[in-house]
Design an enzyme around this catalytic site. Structure first.
Site, PDB file in Angstrom:
ATOM      1  N   GLU A   1       0.822  -1.225   0.000  1.00 48.26           N
ATOM      2  CA  GLU A   1       0.000   0.000   0.000  1.00 48.26           C
ATOM      3  C   GLU A   1       0.849   1.265   0.000  1.00 48.26           C
ATOM      4  O   GLU A   1       0.482   2.274  -0.586  1.00 48.26           O
ATOM      5  CB  GLU A   1      -0.944   0.029   1.203  1.00 48.26           C
ATOM      6  CG  GLU A   1      -2.082  -0.978   1.133  1.00 48.26           C
ATOM      7  CD  GLU A   1      -1.718  -2.339   1.678  1.00 48.26           C
ATOM      8  OE1 GLU A   1      -0.529  -2.559   2.008  1.00 48.26           O
ATOM      9  OE2 GLU A   1      -2.627  -3.198   1.792  1.00 48.26           O
TER      10      GLU A   1
ATOM     11  N   PHE B   1     -12.219  -6.660  13.765  1.00 47.71           N
ATOM     12  CA  PHE B   1     -11.114  -7.163  12.946  1.00 47.71           C
ATOM     13  C   PHE B   1     -10.711  -6.114  11.904  1.00 47.71           C
ATOM     14  O   PHE B   1     -11.543  -5.584  11.182  1.00 47.71           O
ATOM     15  CB  PHE B   1     -11.531  -8.474  12.252  1.00 47.71           C
ATOM     16  CG  PHE B   1     -10.477  -9.009  11.333  1.00 47.71           C
ATOM     17  CD1 PHE B   1      -9.242  -9.440  11.832  1.00 47.71           C
ATOM     18  CD2 PHE B   1     -10.680  -9.066   9.966  1.00 47.71           C
ATOM     19  CE1 PHE B   1      -8.256  -9.919  10.985  1.00 47.71           C
ATOM     20  CE2 PHE B   1      -9.704  -9.541   9.110  1.00 47.71           C
ATOM     21  CZ  PHE B   1      -8.480  -9.960   9.616  1.00 47.71           C
ATOM     22  N   GLN B   2      -9.435  -5.815  11.859  1.00 47.87           N
ATOM     23  CA  GLN B   2      -8.850  -4.823  10.941  1.00 47.87           C
ATOM     24  C   GLN B   2      -9.456  -3.431  11.095  1.00 47.87           C
ATOM     25  O   GLN B   2      -9.566  -2.685  10.135  1.00 47.87           O
ATOM     26  CB  GLN B   2      -8.929  -5.316   9.496  1.00 47.87           C
ATOM     27  CG  GLN B   2      -8.075  -6.575   9.286  1.00 47.87           C
ATOM     28  CD  GLN B   2      -7.818  -6.905   7.838  1.00 47.87           C
ATOM     29  OE1 GLN B   2      -8.637  -6.607   6.973  1.00 47.87           O
ATOM     30  NE2 GLN B   2      -6.667  -7.518   7.563  1.00 47.87           N
TER      31      GLN B   2
ATOM     32  N   LYS C   1     -17.613  -0.346   5.268  1.00 46.72           N
ATOM     33  CA  LYS C   1     -17.973  -1.389   4.300  1.00 46.72           C
ATOM     34  C   LYS C   1     -19.474  -1.433   4.019  1.00 46.72           C
ATOM     35  O   LYS C   1     -19.896  -1.588   2.864  1.00 46.72           O
ATOM     36  CB  LYS C   1     -17.499  -2.745   4.836  1.00 46.72           C
ATOM     37  CG  LYS C   1     -17.704  -3.879   3.859  1.00 46.72           C
ATOM     38  CD  LYS C   1     -17.027  -5.160   4.323  1.00 46.72           C
ATOM     39  CE  LYS C   1     -17.210  -6.251   3.288  1.00 46.72           C
ATOM     40  NZ  LYS C   1     -16.496  -7.482   3.645  1.00 46.72           N
TER      41      LYS C   1
ATOM     42  N   MET D   1      24.375   8.594   2.994  1.00 47.43           N
ATOM     43  CA  MET D   1      24.204   9.911   3.613  1.00 47.43           C
ATOM     44  C   MET D   1      24.438   9.843   5.122  1.00 47.43           C
ATOM     45  O   MET D   1      25.014  10.764   5.713  1.00 47.43           O
ATOM     46  CB  MET D   1      22.808  10.460   3.303  1.00 47.43           C
ATOM     47  CG  MET D   1      22.602  11.888   3.744  1.00 47.43           C
ATOM     48  SD  MET D   1      23.853  12.985   3.047  1.00 47.43           S
ATOM     49  CE  MET D   1      22.939  13.750   1.721  1.00 47.43           C
TER      50      MET D   1
HETATM   51  C1  TPP Z   1      12.255   5.501   5.518  1.00 49.81           C
HETATM   52  C2  TPP Z   1      13.529   6.157   5.913  1.00 49.81           C
HETATM   53  N1  TPP Z   1      14.317   5.592   6.860  1.00 49.81           N
HETATM   54  C3  TPP Z   1      15.489   6.175   7.220  1.00 49.81           C
HETATM   55  C4  TPP Z   1      15.894   7.348   6.647  1.00 49.81           C
HETATM   56  C5  TPP Z   1      17.196   8.012   7.071  1.00 49.81           C
HETATM   57  N2  TPP Z   1      18.153   8.077   5.948  1.00 49.81           N
HETATM   58  C6  TPP Z   1      18.329   9.182   5.199  1.00 49.81           C
HETATM   59  S1  TPP Z   1      19.430   8.979   3.960  1.00 49.81           S
HETATM   60  C7  TPP Z   1      19.739   7.401   4.432  1.00 49.81           C
HETATM   61  C8  TPP Z   1      20.731   6.557   3.676  1.00 49.81           C
HETATM   62  C9  TPP Z   1      20.291   6.240   2.305  1.00 49.81           C
HETATM   63  O1  TPP Z   1      21.136   5.255   1.763  1.00 49.81           O
HETATM   64  P1  TPP Z   1      21.076   4.836   0.266  1.00 49.81           P
HETATM   65  O2  TPP Z   1      19.684   4.652  -0.171  1.00 49.81           O
HETATM   66  O3  TPP Z   1      21.990   3.696   0.055  1.00 49.81           O
HETATM   67  O4  TPP Z   1      21.599   6.130  -0.507  1.00 49.81           O
HETATM   68  P2  TPP Z   1      23.005   6.897  -0.470  1.00 49.81           P
HETATM   69  O5  TPP Z   1      22.932   7.913   0.610  1.00 49.81           O
HETATM   70  O6  TPP Z   1      24.073   5.878  -0.237  1.00 49.81           O
HETATM   71  O7  TPP Z   1      23.092   7.526  -1.814  1.00 49.81           O
HETATM   72  C10 TPP Z   1      18.962   7.053   5.554  1.00 49.81           C
HETATM   73  C11 TPP Z   1      19.033   5.737   6.238  1.00 49.81           C
HETATM   74  C12 TPP Z   1      15.030   7.922   5.691  1.00 49.81           C
HETATM   75  N3  TPP Z   1      15.298   9.095   5.091  1.00 49.81           N
HETATM   76  N4  TPP Z   1      13.884   7.302   5.337  1.00 49.81           N
END
Ligand code: TPP
Length: 569
Positions: free
Chosen positions: A50, A112-113, A162, A473
């Protein structure tokens, strides 16, 4: 005409001109799905989660400017949709999500749900409705679409019990809405506009600060005209990339945490900020007390609650950017453009001093090179979506965006897992365009099940994984601010990307050289199938410039002129 609640939902979607609905069925919404089976007014894409369905509707909305529609069931179906709602809410994206709910008699019984969808979604929707009777269903659906797209756009939830979907009643879809408490202001106040124009004519160092609202208002041509007539330089936020056009000489680039030197210095030294549809996000302003310290501020925004929320504003103008600029432009015909000449020269020197640059390598693919290369190979025709992380920032910095809606990413919420389903939404809307999701090895795993969706519906999205074997990052912050303690960011253990893509009906490419990169892009476009392009990039590359969180915009960490490649510095 007599029909069931489920039929009414479908009829409203058709009446609103929606051609594609994304969703996932379940008990509470089954009657609606039964009607979907029988109708042929719109296509339904069965995403495999979803969250992905809502992101796909969001990507569709961002690419087209129309309302995106997603449909989910109650309970876990709805809770999975929440991240998608929050993502759209933070970026003001017009969307209607229709969720099934347990029958009216079971509401409040822990049936439920059952989950309180209206309660949960309150902080992350523009508006939400729980439908309590069949009679009000047509009106609510009409209002939902209207609220989603009018004023400051946003996602609207319609939660339908529903039993209401089986009940039969009279359907007549209203032609118009009347919501006394909701009357967005579109035209700007004349007197305020005149005052703002005077300020522009008196300023020595004015700066256009362009935000995502310009994209939402479809005002980009007028903004370009404003810059052209006045010769005022411009900076764009992450959400506004493409508004000015990459080659526009008045565009300094992106500003903020990963903005370039000239843009951030311009904001630090300007004497008049002309803010159009921007929201002064902390990733843009840095330390607020140092932000545009020497400037008066003109703030144009359709949402009155947004004006002066974070900074003192000297010229508040509530209105739609298109209409405000239509009012403003004729008053600026006689502006003396020479007045800002010295200012433009200063900014030009800043840009020459520290251009947006990186050191390329022949040994290893640099992520910035990969982005520039797709710009060269596909350029104007492509739609670029992204996930969240370093790859997102490199895409924003280095891709030559020429028009708004060409760049689709989660700016406000920063949602990993957004890029792939959003790309599916964009590709359904524009099948003739090349759609590339620039992603990371961490992000793509968050919605990789969409490979199956894309393969089934022959939606050939290119997922370009800039693979640094890191949550890059977060690793970058650990490098700079946590003495290289790489806690839980090492992604050395990896799936076999090629096999994974193939197992789901797509194609995979492993890319380690520039030649392989070009060949993979070419082949992916020819094959016309969803793919994973696994690009091995320099592991320890950092996104620069960088303003450390909470720092002043003018205190940027800048790129070094020489770098060692492929190893930690
Ligand atoms: C759903 C979610 N969980 C955690 C984060 C925190 N976060 C921001 S950037 C990042 C790393 C992203 O890694 P990747 O997709 O490998 O990209 P890169 O930075 O290596 O280009 C994280 C964990 C986020 N933005 N969104």
């Amino acid at each position: 005409m007599q029909m069931s609640g489920a039929q009414m939902v479908c009829e409203a979607i058709i009446a609103e001109g929606v051609k594609t609905v994304f969703g996932y069925p379940g008990g509470a919404i089954m009657h609606v799905y039964d009607e979907i089976y029988k109708q042929n007014g719109f296509e339904h894409i069965l995403n495999r989660h979803e969250q992905a369905a809502v992101h796909a509707a969001d990507g569709y909305a961002r690419a087209t400017g129309k309302v995106g529609v997603a449909m989910v069931t109650s309970g876990p179906g709805f809770t999975n949709a929440v991240t998608g709602l929050a993502t759209a809410y933070m970026d003001s994206i017009p969307m209607v999500v229709i969720s099934g709910q347990v029958p009216l008699s079971l509401i409040g019984t822990d049936g439920f749900q059952e989950i309180d969808a209206v309660g949960i979604s309150r902080p992350c929707t523009k508006h939400n409705f729980l439908v309590r009777s069949l009679e009000e269903l047509p009106r609510i659906l009409k209002e939902a679409f209207y609220i989603a797209r009018s004023g400051r756009p946003g996602p609207v939830l319609v939660d339908v019990p529903k039993d209401i979907t089986v009940e039969i009643g009279e359907f007549s879809y209203p032609d118009s809405v009347n919501i006394p408490s909701y009357k967005p202001t579109y035209k700007g106040n004349k007197r305020q506009i005149e005052k703002a124009v005077e300020a522009i004519k008196k300023a020595k160092k004015p700066l256009l600060y362009i935000g995502g609202g310009v994209v939402l208002s479809n005002a980009y041509k007028l903004v370009r005209q404003l810059a052209e007539t006045t010769q005022i330089p411009a900076v764009e936020t992450l959400m506004a990339r493409g508004v000015m056009g990459a080659k526009n000489p008045l565009l300094l680039g992106m500003l903020g945490m990963h903005g370039n030197y000239a843009s951030n210095m311009a904001m630090s030294e300007t004497d008049l900020v002309i803010s159009l549809g921007a929201r002064f996000d902390d990733r843009v302003t840095g330390k607020l007390s140092e932000f545009a310290k020497y400037a008066d501020i003109i703030h144009v925004d359709i949402d009155p609650a947004n004006i002066a929320k974070l900074v003192d504003v000297d010229y508040p103008i509530v209105g739609d950017i298109t209409q405000v600029l239509e009012q403003m432009l004729p008053l600026l015909d006689d502006v003396n453009t020479e007045r800002y000449h010295a200012w433009r020269e200063i900014l030009k020197r800043y840009d020459e001093l520290h251009p947006q640059s990186y050191v390329d390598s022949d040994e290893v693919i640099k992520p910035q090179w990969a982005i520039e290369r797709i710009g060269e190979l596909i350029g104007e025709d492509a739609i670029i979506t992204s996930d969240v992380g370093q790859h997102q920032m490199w895409a924003a910095q280095h891709y030559p965006f020429d028009r708004p809606r060409q760049w689709i990413n989660s700016g406000g919420l920063g949602t990993m897992g957004f890029g792939f389903p959003a790309a599916i939404g964009a590709k359904r809307a524009f099948p003739e365009k090349t759609v590339i999701n620039v992603t990371g090895d961490g992000s793509i795993l968050m919605n990789m099940q969409e490979l199956v969706t894309a393969a089934e519906y022959k939606t050939p999205v290119i997922n370009m994984i800039l693979n640094n074997h890191f949550l890059g990052m977060v690793r970058q912050w650990q490098t700079f601010f946590y003495e290289k303690r790489y806690s839980e960011t090492d992604l050395s253990f990896q799936p076999n990307w090629k096999a994974l893509a193939e197992a789901c009906g797509g194609i995979g490419y492993d890319v380690t050289t520039k030649e392989e990169f070009d060949a993979a892009i070419k082949d992916a476009i020819e094959q016309d199938k969803v793919c994973f392009m696994n690009v091995a990039v320099n592991r320890f590359e950092n996104v620069l410039p960088m303003v450390p969180a909470g720092g002043a915009l003018f205190n940027m960490m800048l790129p070094q002129k020489t770098e060692t490649h492929g190893e930690e510095k």
